[in-house]
Design a protein around this motif. Structure first.
Motif, PDB file in Angstrom:
ATOM      1  N   GLY A 189      22.837  21.921 -16.126  1.00 32.42           N
ATOM      2  CA  GLY A 189      22.239  22.987 -15.337  1.00 32.42           C
ATOM      3  C   GLY A 189      22.220  24.332 -16.007  1.00 32.42           C
ATOM      4  O   GLY A 189      21.784  25.314 -15.401  1.00 32.42           O
ATOM      5  N   THR A 234      24.736  26.047 -12.505  1.00 29.96           N
ATOM      6  CA  THR A 234      24.000  25.735 -11.288  1.00 29.96           C
ATOM      7  C   THR A 234      24.807  26.097 -10.055  1.00 29.96           C
ATOM      8  O   THR A 234      26.003  25.775  -9.964  1.00 29.96           O
ATOM      9  CB  THR A 234      23.661  24.233 -11.240  1.00 29.96           C
ATOM     10  OG1 THR A 234      23.093  23.844 -12.481  1.00 29.96           O
ATOM     11  CG2 THR A 234      22.677  23.944 -10.117  1.00 29.96           C
ATOM     12  N   VAL A 265      16.582  20.304 -10.747  1.00 31.37           N
ATOM     13  CA  VAL A 265      17.659  19.412 -11.177  1.00 31.37           C
ATOM     14  C   VAL A 265      17.165  18.013 -11.509  1.00 31.37           C
ATOM     15  O   VAL A 265      17.899  17.237 -12.130  1.00 31.37           O
ATOM     16  CB  VAL A 265      18.766  19.346 -10.102  1.00 31.37           C
ATOM     17  CG1 VAL A 265      19.392  20.718  -9.879  1.00 31.37           C
ATOM     18  CG2 VAL A 265      18.229  18.785  -8.789  1.00 31.37           C
ATOM     19  N   ARG A 270      20.752  29.414  -9.902  1.00 35.29           N
ATOM     20  CA  ARG A 270      21.723  29.433 -10.997  1.00 35.29           C
ATOM     21  C   ARG A 270      22.340  30.832 -11.107  1.00 35.29           C
ATOM     22  O   ARG A 270      21.808  31.811 -10.574  1.00 35.29           O
ATOM     23  CB  ARG A 270      21.069  29.054 -12.330  1.00 35.29           C
ATOM     24  CG  ARG A 270      20.523  27.642 -12.382  1.00 35.29           C
ATOM     25  CD  ARG A 270      20.216  27.220 -13.795  1.00 35.29           C
ATOM     26  NE  ARG A 270      19.227  28.073 -14.451  1.00 35.29           N
ATOM     27  CZ  ARG A 270      18.827  27.926 -15.719  1.00 35.29           C
ATOM     28  NH1 ARG A 270      19.353  26.967 -16.468  1.00 35.29           N
ATOM     29  NH2 ARG A 270      17.922  28.727 -16.236  1.00 35.29           N
ATOM     30  N   ASN A 296      16.098  29.958 -11.531  1.00 42.14           N
ATOM     31  CA  ASN A 296      16.304  28.673 -10.868  1.00 42.14           C
ATOM     32  C   ASN A 296      16.034  27.524 -11.825  1.00 42.14           C
ATOM     33  O   ASN A 296      15.436  27.698 -12.896  1.00 42.14           O
ATOM     34  CB  ASN A 296      15.383  28.562  -9.651  1.00 42.14           C
ATOM     35  CG  ASN A 296      15.667  29.624  -8.611  1.00 42.14           C
ATOM     36  OD1 ASN A 296      16.792  30.088  -8.484  1.00 42.14           O
ATOM     37  ND2 ASN A 296      14.638  30.022  -7.857  1.00 42.14           N
TER      38      ASN A 296
END
Length: 726
Positions: free
Chosen positions: A282, A328, A400, A344, A397
């Motif tokens: 992330g 994240t 995922v 994030r 952002n």
């Protein structure tokens, strides 16, 4: 992305499939079987039936009224373990690998439900009070590990009520010349090169030099671990009443993996958009964690004769680290029913940590009539200064399920951390400094009369802590008396029932809502158990029941995040371990634990009655290996292990529901052969292969549901080693 040598992986997996699974022979009191891994590293001479960390005297574990588990270097090297976390997998009462495959930054584990400190050569390894400048000892440096369960403040000062982990360094051995070298390669581009050489420089001077270069890619994308470490030691006065050993170490970690975080929604909690892959990262490819460690230790010993011995241990420790990451958040960035876009954040630090610690003891034996007293008198001091410059901020952002990288750079310093709102100025870093000091005096009397053993210990500590964060200064002075009483009786047929009561205290760095620093938390434990050794054999069985209560716990308000010192925790459970050399050259080890950790008081009513985040309910491990001592298969070792872990408490998610991670089962395997058995001129050469999680089980090692975070455990790892010793 992670690159893997597919040809080697295929060969290793094919070999692994022919083996039943892994043997770990490390228990509390039995000697490791012949051929259990000492082909990798030359080890010391202290028997596994004896421990020094539980009483600070060389006491048989069968005569120590508490639970202690010993892990030898032969176990570590024979299993190809890469960290302390991995070495603790088979110890009853430990919830190891808290961050799973993301644990390369530092070791994280729970002991009887609590965070536990780590000691090296009897001296505490000081972590940063607030940050990431935490020392980590490479396993290539270790001769053995002892896990002391239950409060140990009476001998060590500030410590967890769950116990501590005591590591022992490799020191010079009383041999003319010896050495070992080994090379390892595995999937995820894992590599290790270890070397160890030593000998006698003169009639009373010994020396030893050893080091390791190792690394790997992580399970998550873009993670890389690299380390180079070297240690040198010399002993002057070996074989004389007075000796001095000096040990120096330097470790350089230019890359230390990544601190990967996985949203709970899509791992622990179903997400209609799918399940997040174990390879997901992330952050950004430029994320980094660097660390340098240096330490110098000195160990002085003088034998006055008549059983009286004075020992003095001293260490200076320095840790420097720098960290820059994007990570994240646990909350989706959208309100979709099946969210894929998550927020994030960014974080960067520059840290330093300096620590001085010394411990002086005088031991001797006194007889008063039928009573034999082993007396210990000690004084120690611990000083730690840590400095952290840090900043938290915002970030772009990320999807995922289909991550796209490069939307922002990783902050290289705390001065480059962006604001939380697009277009906002950069964050202003915060400087935090902490000074910790502790002075203690202690005494212990181990009384023996026939089969009865009574241990009485007491200690007085004076602790001082001062911290300054963002210009706000706080300090606190504390003093505390801790003690332990334990009794054990050795029955003629090998059974030894015991019971003990012990206390602990542990200073805390939290700033309370009412102002000032939190007072130390207090712990007390009642433990009762049985130890049994089958007469005439090395078959050992131990069982223990314990009840621990911790008070003065700092807890946080879920809405304001302010800290209050109103928490109370109880940990209650049972543990059992059995080590059994069996007929036909088989060797078995079984460890079982079941614990219930419960919050009895908290500022948040929803937490009362729940467990502590990251604490497992317990589990069972079973190990079996075969090392024939004669016949055509002599020199071969094959083995296997089963690891079963019950759920780990994940906390309360944003929906108000308390959850546990799913229970899982893992299987390991190994095979090893001494080449000298078939080619005599290659005597001392050994080849081996071991595999962890051979069925490639995907599982969660832990979750922090209150943050919406989870961590995946390690997928299948396979590695082969070739080593030579002389």
């Amino acid at each position: 992305m992670i690159s893997t040598n597919r040809t080697l992986r295929g060969i290793l997996l094919a070999c692994a499939s022919l083996m039943p699974a892994v043997a770990f022979a490390a228990d509390v009191t039995a000697e490791a079987p012949e051929g259990s891994g000492d082909e990798i590293v030359v080890t010391g001479q202290q028997p596994l039936t004896q421990s020094t960390s539980g009483t600070k005297t060389a006491t048989p574990i069968m005569e120590t009224p508490q639970s202690i588990t010993v892990i030898s270097n032969a176990d570590i090297s024979g299993l190809g373990l890469q960290s302390l976390n991995q070495a603790l997998r088979y110890v009853a009462g430990v919830t190891a690998e808290q961050r799973g495959s993301s644990a390369d930054v530092y070791d994280q584990f729970k002991l009887r439900g609590f965070d536990a400190p780590t000691y090296l050569d009897g001296l505490k390894l000081f972590p940063s009070a607030t940050g990431y400048a935490v020392p980590q000892v490479d396993v290539s440096r270790l001769d053995r590990i002892e896990v002391v369960k239950g409060p140990a403040s009476v001998l060590y000062g500030q410590s967890s009520p769950g116990g501590l982990v005591a590591e022992s360094s490799k020191l010079p051995l009383d041999r003319d010349f010896y050495g070992a070298v080994a090379g390892t390669y595995g999937n995820y581009d894992l590599y290790r090169v270890d070397a160890d050489v030593g000998g006698r420089a003169s009639s009373n001077i010994l020396w030893r030099l050893y080091g390791s270069a190792n690394g790997a890619h992580s399970q998550a994308d873009y993670g890389v671990r690299r380390r180079q470490t070297v240690s040198g030691a010399a002993t002057i006065g070996d074989g004389t009443p007075t000796s001095l050993t000096v040990l120096a170490n330097y470790s350089h970690d230019p890359r230390n993996g990544n601190y990967a975080v996985f949203p709970a929604l899509g791992t622990l909690i179903p997400n209609a958009a799918g399940t997040i892959k174990t390879s997901f990262y992330g952050g950004e490819p430029g994320d980094f964690f660097k660390r340098d460690q240096a330490a110098v230790s000195a160990f002085f010993r003088h034998d006055f004769g008549g059983s009286w011995v004075f020992k003095s241990s001293l260490r200076y420790q320095y840790v420097k680290s720098s960290l820059g990451i994007i990570y994240t958040g646990g909350s989706p960035a959208t309100t979709d029913a099946a969210p894929s876009l998550f927020s994030r954040f960014s974080y960067a630090t520059r840290e330093q940590n300096n620590g001085w610690t010394y411990d002086n003891t005088l031991t001797g034996v006194v007889e008063t009539g039928p009573l034999k007293h082993t007396v210990l008198l000690g004084v120690d001091r611990q000083v730690s200064h840590s400095r952290e410059l840090y900043a938290f901020g915002g970030a772009t952002n990320i999807n995922v399920f289909n991550p796209v990288y490069g939307s922002m750079p990783t902050p290289q310093t705390p001065y480059q951390v962006p604001g939380y709102v697009a277009g906002a100025p950069l964050q202003t870093p915060t400087l935090a400094t902490t000074q910790q000091r502790q002075q203690g005096i202690y005494a212990q009397d181990q009384i023996a009369i026939e089969g009865f053993r009574l241990t009485l210990s007491g200690r007085q500590d004076w602790a001082r802590q001062a911290s300054e964060t963002g210009g706000v200064y706080s300090q606190q002075h504390n003093q505390k008396f801790t003690y332990r009483v334990g009794g054990l009786y050795l029955l003629p047929f090998g059974l030894a029932p015991y019971a003990s009561y012990s206390t602990s205290f542990e200073p805390q760095a939290s700033q309370l809502a009412a102002g000032g620093l939190a007072k130390p938390s207090l712990g007390k434990q009642v433990e009762a158990g049985l130890k049994y050794q089958v007469p005439g054999t090395q078959i050992i069985a131990t069982a223990a029941w314990f009840n621990i209560e911790q008070t003065n716990v700092v807890v946080s308000d879920p809405l304001t995040f302010l800290a209050y010192q109103v928490g109370k925790v109880r940990s209650r459970g049972v543990e059992a371990e059995v080590t059994a050399p069996l007929p036909y050259d088989f060797y078995a080890h079984v460890a079982f634990s079941r614990q219930r950790v419960k919050q009895l008081d908290d500022v948040n009513p929803a937490n009362i009655g729940q467990s502590l985040i990251g604490v497992g309910k317990g589990g069972i491990t079973a190990n079996l290996d075969w090392s024939p001592k004669s016949g055509p298969a002599q020199g071969l070792t094959i083995g296997g292990a089963w690891r079963h872990l019950n759920g780990v408490y994940a906390g309360i998610y944003f929906d108000g529901v308390a959850r546990y991670t799913p229970t899982y089962d893992l299987f390991d395997a190994l095979a090893r052969y001494e080449i000298g058995k078939i080619v005599p001129r290659l005597d001392g050469m050994t080849v081996g292969i071991d595999a962890k999680n051979i069925f490639d089980k995907k599982y969660l090692s832990s979750c922090y549901s209150n943050y919406g975070w989870c961590w995946y455990g390690n997928r299948r790892t396979v590695q082969g080693t070739i080593g030579y010793r002389w």
